[in-house]
Design a protein around this motif. Structure first.
Motif, mmCIF file in Angstrom:
data_model
loop_
_atom_site.group_PDB
_atom_site.id
_atom_site.type_symbol
_atom_site.label_atom_id
_atom_site.label_comp_id
_atom_site.label_asym_id
_atom_site.label_seq_id
_atom_site.Cartn_x
_atom_site.Cartn_y
_atom_site.Cartn_z
ATOM 1 N N UNK A 119 0.682 -1.266 -0.163
ATOM 2 C CA UNK A 119 -0.151 0.019 -0.066
ATOM 3 C C UNK A 119 0.888 1.174 0.136
ATOM 4 N N UNK A 120 1.830 1.089 0.541
ATOM 5 C CA UNK A 120 2.834 2.224 0.548
ATOM 6 C C UNK A 120 3.587 2.533 -0.505
ATOM 7 N N UNK A 121 3.764 1.658 -1.220
ATOM 8 C CA UNK A 121 4.484 1.664 -2.635
ATOM 9 C C UNK A 121 3.437 2.305 -3.532
ATOM 10 N N UNK A 122 2.204 1.988 -3.602
ATOM 11 C CA UNK A 122 1.454 2.504 -4.476
ATOM 12 C C UNK A 122 0.980 3.782 -4.053
ATOM 13 N N UNK A 123 1.073 4.024 -2.663
ATOM 14 C CA UNK A 123 0.841 5.361 -2.268
ATOM 15 C C UNK A 123 1.735 6.522 -2.817
ATOM 16 N N UNK A 124 2.985 5.876 -2.900
ATOM 17 C CA UNK A 124 3.975 6.839 -3.130
ATOM 18 C C UNK A 124 3.924 7.114 -4.741
ATOM 19 N N UNK A 125 3.833 6.043 -5.490
ATOM 20 C CA UNK A 125 3.881 6.197 -6.872
ATOM 21 C C UNK A 125 2.667 6.955 -7.417
ATOM 22 N N UNK A 126 1.436 6.887 -6.859
ATOM 23 C CA UNK A 126 0.254 7.569 -7.485
ATOM 24 C C UNK A 126 0.282 8.963 -6.759
ATOM 25 N N UNK A 127 0.674 9.294 -5.621
ATOM 26 C CA UNK A 127 0.734 10.801 -5.105
ATOM 27 C C UNK A 127 1.668 11.443 -5.820
ATOM 28 N N UNK A 128 2.810 10.926 -6.086
ATOM 29 C CA UNK A 128 3.845 11.788 -6.700
ATOM 30 C C UNK A 128 3.351 11.947 -8.314
ATOM 31 N N UNK A 129 2.704 11.282 -8.757
ATOM 32 C CA UNK A 129 1.829 11.845 -10.112
ATOM 33 C C UNK A 129 1.217 13.119 -10.165
ATOM 34 N N UNK A 130 0.635 13.276 -8.966
ATOM 35 C CA UNK A 130 -0.304 14.436 -8.916
ATOM 36 C C UNK A 130 0.483 15.489 -7.762
ATOM 37 N N UNK A 131 1.747 15.321 -7.631
ATOM 38 C CA UNK A 131 2.246 15.947 -6.634
ATOM 39 C C UNK A 131 3.025 17.261 -7.079
ATOM 40 N N UNK A 132 2.997 18.504 -6.791
ATOM 41 C CA UNK A 132 3.985 19.533 -7.081
ATOM 42 C C UNK A 132 5.128 19.337 -6.590
ATOM 43 N N UNK A 133 6.260 19.712 -7.498
ATOM 44 C CA UNK A 133 7.634 19.477 -7.060
ATOM 45 C C UNK A 133 7.623 20.497 -5.689
ATOM 46 N N UNK A 134 8.657 19.940 -4.850
ATOM 47 C CA UNK A 134 9.061 20.497 -3.648
ATOM 48 C C UNK A 134 8.113 19.685 -2.396
ATOM 49 N N UNK A 135 7.028 18.712 -2.941
ATOM 50 C CA UNK A 135 6.247 18.244 -1.941
ATOM 51 C C UNK A 135 6.727 17.437 -0.975
ATOM 52 N N UNK A 136 6.076 16.787 -0.127
ATOM 53 C CA UNK A 136 6.478 16.012 1.049
ATOM 54 C C UNK A 136 5.593 14.845 1.358
ATOM 55 N N UNK A 137 6.189 13.629 1.336
ATOM 56 C CA UNK A 137 5.364 12.537 1.804
ATOM 57 C C UNK A 137 5.948 11.925 3.058
ATOM 58 N N UNK A 138 4.957 11.650 3.824
ATOM 59 C CA UNK A 138 5.257 10.978 5.238
ATOM 60 C C UNK A 138 4.374 9.755 5.448
ATOM 61 N N UNK A 139 5.348 8.556 5.769
ATOM 62 C CA UNK A 139 4.557 7.247 5.968
ATOM 63 C C UNK A 139 4.653 6.892 7.556
ATOM 64 N N UNK A 140 3.700 6.372 7.861
ATOM 65 C CA UNK A 140 3.578 5.961 9.617
ATOM 66 C C UNK A 140 4.172 4.511 9.655
ATOM 67 N N UNK A 141 5.408 4.369 10.162
ATOM 68 C CA UNK A 141 5.854 2.940 10.459
ATOM 69 C C UNK A 141 5.533 2.510 11.772
ATOM 70 N N UNK A 142 6.768 1.850 12.343
ATOM 71 C CA UNK A 142 6.624 1.354 13.650
ATOM 72 C C UNK A 142 7.869 1.152 14.379
ATOM 73 N N UNK A 143 7.918 1.541 15.566
ATOM 74 C CA UNK A 143 9.279 1.117 16.296
ATOM 75 C C UNK A 143 9.624 -0.329 16.232
ATOM 76 N N UNK A 144 8.407 -1.153 15.994
ATOM 77 C CA UNK A 144 8.406 -2.535 15.891
ATOM 78 C C UNK A 144 9.313 -3.022 15.000
ATOM 79 N N UNK A 145 9.934 -2.279 13.966
ATOM 80 C CA UNK A 145 10.594 -2.613 13.038
ATOM 81 C C UNK A 145 12.082 -2.758 13.476
ATOM 82 N N UNK A 146 12.583 -1.935 14.653
ATOM 83 C CA UNK A 146 13.762 -1.842 14.907
ATOM 84 C C UNK A 146 13.804 -2.768 16.406
#
Length: 263
Positions: free
Chosen positions: A113-140
């Motif tokens: 879902x995050x891969x799809x989110x980045x790909x499709x949001x960047x297609x309609x995003x202005x240059x200089x934009x920001x993407x933030x994903x919410x991950x988890x401390x459980x990854x480390x």
């Protein structure tokens, strides 16, 4: 307002008192026009009305839905500047017991879902934009029985670096947050158990569990004109330095801990 007239999309925002909800409110308070999305429309339309935004139904694990979300955002505002994916699907199982269905659905939401989110949001995003994903401390910090969830989120943490490199030429910044324990709507049942909040707080150097607003404020900061990209940022009050309580402590030791703590 630092984000005045910016356009933001927040996926995973339907739970009142949740992280996505708080992020949406904070972005709106900072001046952004916010489109909120989630699989469930329960609460989502109420949030949109509260912040003067738009509610769109979207399954975070479904690429067709995510592509439609990007299309609606572009049709409504022309382009977007900020995209936040706060959606998550907990998968609770030990390795010995996990089913193929649990693994598949967990990966669909927590990584694909995050891969799809980045790909499709960047297609309609202005240059200089920001993407933030919410991950988890459980990854480390391993937190059984959440291995399937944590491993999918760990793949997302890896994705952050690749996306930051790929989209950096457009000035688009890509980061993730690694939350520690959060007193949110999703964890309401856990923190309702006597002693559990104190137990978790004892593992946080700043002395308290996180609140949705803590993460929302960080997202607002990252959505502004920062020089930060490709970072998996612990937002945990220092919990990433200490670790979570053991599962057996949460299940059987919370009341005893509470008694010790207040004695």
């Amino acid at each position: 307002m630092q984000l005045k007239d910016k356009v933001a999309v927040v996926l995973g925002a339907s739970a009142e008192g949740g992280t996505g909800w708080a992020i949406s409110e904070a972005l709106a308070e900072a001046g952004a026009k916010v489109i909120v999305a989630a699989r469930s429309m329960d609460g989502l339309e109420r949030l949109a009305a509260k912040i003067g935004g738009l509610a769109v139904q979207c399954d975070a694990g479904n690429e067709t839905d995510i592509a439609n979300l990007a299309r609606v955002a572009a049709q409504t505002h022309g382009a977007i500047d900020i995209a936040v994916n706060a959606a998550a699907l907990p998968v609770i199982s030990m390795i010995a017991d996990v089913t193929p269905e649990q693994l598949q659905r967990g990966v669909e939401v927590n990584y694909f879902g995050h891969v799809h989110f980045i790909r499709h949001m960047t297609q309609v995003m202005n240059d200089g934009g920001s993407i933030t994903l919410i991950s988890s401390n459980s990854t480390v910090q391993p937190q059984p029985p959440h291995f399937a969830y944590a491993c999918a989120k760990a793949a997302t943490d890896c994705l952050v670096g690749y996306a930051a490199l790929e989209y950096g030429a457009r000035g688009i910044r890509v980061n993730s947050l690694l939350p520690g324990p959060i007193k949110s709507a999703l964890a309401a049942g856990l923190f309702a158990i006597p002693g559990v909040e104190e137990l978790y707080a004892s593992h946080v150097p700043l002395g308290r569990v996180g609140l949705p607003r803590d993460y929302a404020d960080t997202v607002v900061f990252l959505s502004g004109p920062t020089y930060i990209t490709g970072v998996n940022l612990p937002v945990s009050g220092g919990n990433h330095l200490t670790g979570m309580p053991r599962l057996e402590d949460v299940e059987s030791g919370a009341d005893a801990y509470r008694s010790d703590k207040t004695a």
